[in-house]
Motif scaffolding. Structure first.
Motif, PDB file in Angstrom:
ATOM      1  N   ALA A  77       0.830  -1.210   0.000  1.00 30.47           N
ATOM      2  CA  ALA A  77       0.000   0.000   0.000  1.00 30.47           C
ATOM      3  C   ALA A  77       0.863   1.257   0.000  1.00 30.47           C
ATOM      4  O   ALA A  77       0.581   2.226  -0.719  1.00 30.47           O
ATOM      5  N   LYS A  78       1.932   1.239   0.778  1.00 29.93           N
ATOM      6  CA  LYS A  78       2.848   2.379   0.821  1.00 29.93           C
ATOM      7  C   LYS A  78       3.482   2.601  -0.551  1.00 29.93           C
ATOM      8  O   LYS A  78       3.631   3.741  -1.021  1.00 29.93           O
ATOM      9  N   ALA A  79       3.839   1.520  -1.222  1.00 31.78           N
ATOM     10  CA  ALA A  79       4.450   1.626  -2.542  1.00 31.78           C
ATOM     11  C   ALA A  79       3.465   2.206  -3.554  1.00 31.78           C
ATOM     12  O   ALA A  79       3.852   2.968  -4.448  1.00 31.78           O
ATOM     13  N   VAL A  80       2.184   1.844  -3.434  1.00 36.88           N
ATOM     14  CA  VAL A  80       1.177   2.401  -4.341  1.00 36.88           C
ATOM     15  C   VAL A  80       1.101   3.919  -4.158  1.00 36.88           C
ATOM     16  O   VAL A  80       1.121   4.681  -5.136  1.00 36.88           O
ATOM     17  N   ILE A  81       1.025   4.362  -2.925  1.00 36.59           N
ATOM     18  CA  ILE A  81       0.929   5.796  -2.652  1.00 36.59           C
ATOM     19  C   ILE A  81       2.147   6.535  -3.202  1.00 36.59           C
ATOM     20  O   ILE A  81       2.031   7.593  -3.840  1.00 36.59           O
ATOM     21  N   GLU A  82       3.323   5.963  -2.980  1.00 34.02           N
ATOM     22  CA  GLU A  82       4.549   6.617  -3.431  1.00 34.02           C
ATOM     23  C   GLU A  82       4.659   6.625  -4.948  1.00 34.02           C
ATOM     24  O   GLU A  82       5.182   7.572  -5.545  1.00 34.02           O
TER      25      GLU A  82
END
Length: 384
Positions: A77-82
């Motif tokens: 999820a963090k990678a998607v946001i970034e």
């Protein structure tokens, strides 16, 4: 556009690769990020972590890995946001992908989210569609009866066809080459043994399938058993089958697998998409499946249909025999295999059901990966 894709197992990896190919054809500026396997990575996806970490199924199998999977969900999820993609596409594996989508939606409610492969709400847990609609805007369905179910839950949905219906199949020349390469007589029945692509499935079903095939060989001594496998479990399969009295021919390469399917007369397979691969090759089959005891009880409570075999469902027949849960035992499996091999009316009924299934899944039409790509682009660029 920037696409973030998440696949969690071998079948999703193949779907993702076909979708990426279609997106690259329709959108020359396409860039990819996410989680995928050996089919998706050569097309431009640098996977966040090895996809096979996600290839677990069932409550009992997931529990020991729960904390690790939870960390991977947060990391993804963090990678998607970034990455700030134009669209998030989760491919099958809803237990992982939709949890990621929920975390992402909390921070990026405007991000278009698409799920590829509708959940099997026709089989169990119908409430999943409404729950999925909280985080998914659009669904790519691979079974023709699924769009109304998704639309009723509040999502848009397109039937994009099933890849197996348009995949190339090898012909009699490759079948002869396969038999010659493995020393199989021209008139010896070739039986495929397909105990699944997950380690838990192979461990649970492998010994039962082996015993069923031994019993079949007692009655039909000339059969030759071939066991196609996939990279994630090939080592385990080879170690296990060294102890099997039936001594199957174990194959791993995709080209040889297609040749084996061309040469086969019969199959014993785990429930799943493989039944459609067998149908595309017109191979009569027997389906068996079981889960860990806790998972079996829970699924038994929730199951809403009298069959889970996709050929039966799509063709609206019950031509393919299946043995699920406690019924998945060597004796019944062996008897059904012999009937499927030696009873002409039963073989004919299966072949007719297979042909109808392939027609309904899109045989003769546009490649599903391209149809799926067109649906994705329309869902992202069209009106919200």
């Amino acid at each position: 556009m920037r696409y973030f894709l998440i696949a969690g197992e071998a079948s999703g990896d193949q779907l993702g690769a076909a979708l990426m190919t279609g997106l690259a054809q329709l959108d020359p500026d396409a860039t990819f990020a996410g989680v995928g396997g050996p089919a998706m990575q050569p097309l431009g996806l640098d996977s966040l972590f090895p996809m096979d970490e996600l290839s677990v199924m069932g409550l009992w199998e997931v529990l020991p890995k729960y904390r690790h999977l939870k960390r991977r969900i947060a990391q993804t999820a963090k990678a998607v946001i970034e990455a700030a993609p134009d669209v998030l596409i989760t491919i099958d594996s809803p237990d992982f992908g939709l949890r990621v989508a929920r975390l992402v939606r909390a921070q990026r409610p405007d991000l278009r989210t698409i799920h590829y492969v509708a959940p099997s709400v026709w089989a169990w847990r119908p409430g999943r569609a409404a729950k999925m609609a909280q985080v998914v805007d659009h669904v790519l369905a691979i079974l023709p009866f699924e769009p109304p179910l998704m639309q009723a839950a509040g999502m848009t949905c397109d039937f994009v066809g099933h890849p197996v219906a348009t995949a190339a199949v090898d012909g009699p020349d490759r079948a002869r080459l396969f038999r010659n390469a493995h020393g199989i007589d021209a008139d010896a029945p070739v039986v495929l043994c397909l105990p699944g692509s997950r380690r838990g499935e192979v461990a649970r079903l492998g010994p039962r399938f082996d015993e069923a095939l031994m019993r079949l060989r007692d009655r039909v001594p000339e059969i030759r058993v071939v066991l196609p496998t996939v990279p994630g479990v090939s080592g385990m399969v080879r170690d296990m089958t060294r102890r099997w009295p039936t001594a199957p021919i174990v194959i791993e390469e995709a080209d040889e697998k297609r040749a084996a399917f061309a040469a086969a007369d019969l199959a014993l397979a785990a429930s799943g998409t493989v039944s459609l691969e067998l149908a595309a090759n017109r191979i009569p089959m027997v389906i068996g499946y079981d889960m860990a005891p806790l998972s079996r009880v829970v699924i038994g409570w929730l199951l809403r249909t009298d069959t889970v075999t996709l050929v039966n469902l799509v063709s609206e027949t019950r031509a393919v025999p299946e043995f699920l849960g406690r019924a998945c035992q060597p004796g019944p499996l062996s008897q059904a295999l012999q009937a499927a091999l030696e009873d002409p009316p039963r073989r004919k009924a299966q072949l007719e059901a297979m042909d109808l299934t392939m027609d309904r899944l899109g045989r003769g039409g546009e490649a599903p990966g391209l149809r799926a790509a067109r649906s994705v682009i329309q869902a992202v660029t069209g009106p919200r």
